[in-house]
Design a protein around this motif. Structure first.
Motif, short mmCIF file in Angstrom:
data_model
loop_
_atom_site.label_atom_id
_atom_site.label_comp_id
_atom_site.label_asym_id
_atom_site.label_seq_id
_atom_site.Cartn_x
_atom_site.Cartn_y
_atom_site.Cartn_z
N ASP A 1 0.82 -1.21 0.00
CA ASP A 1 0.00 0.00 0.00
C ASP A 1 0.86 1.26 0.00
O ASP A 1 2.04 1.24 0.37
CB ASP A 1 -0.96 0.00 1.19
CG ASP A 1 -0.22 -0.01 2.52
OD1 ASP A 1 0.24 1.06 2.94
OD2 ASP A 1 -0.12 -1.09 3.12
N ALA A 2 0.26 2.36 -0.41
CA ALA A 2 0.97 3.63 -0.55
C ALA A 2 1.55 4.12 0.78
O ALA A 2 2.63 4.70 0.81
CB ALA A 2 0.03 4.68 -1.13
N THR B 1 2.75 2.37 3.27
CA THR B 1 3.98 1.63 3.55
C THR B 1 5.11 2.12 2.66
O THR B 1 6.23 2.33 3.13
CB THR B 1 3.77 0.12 3.37
OG1 THR B 1 2.74 -0.31 4.28
CG2 THR B 1 5.04 -0.67 3.63
#
Length: 75
Positions: free
Chosen positions: A18-19, A21
């Protein structure tokens, strides 16, 4: 100078992470740079093997390992 190494495993490819992370990794490596470190990004299926190979190749003499405060289920 010191180095901050991030090992991207096959499960952490951009399309699978995900963005938030991805942003945390980028911010952490940026902080390392701001503090005088050299950010290094490696790829490998085995994190320990990737770090050990990098240490051998670059003649690193000390390795300090850390991990996220977040538990595995939160990831």
């Amino acid at each position: 100078p010191w180095e901050a190494v991030y090992v991207q495993t096959p499960g952490e490819r951009a399309e699978r992470v995900d963005a938030a992370t991805q942003r945390r990794v980028a911010e952490t490596l940026s902080l390392a740079r701001q503090l005088g470190g050299v950010p290094v990004e490696l790829k490998g299926a085995d994190v320990a093997a990737a770090v050990a190979e990098y240490a051998r190749r670059t003649a690193v003499t000390h390795v300090l390992v850390g991990r996220s405060r977040r538990g595995r289920l939160a990831r």
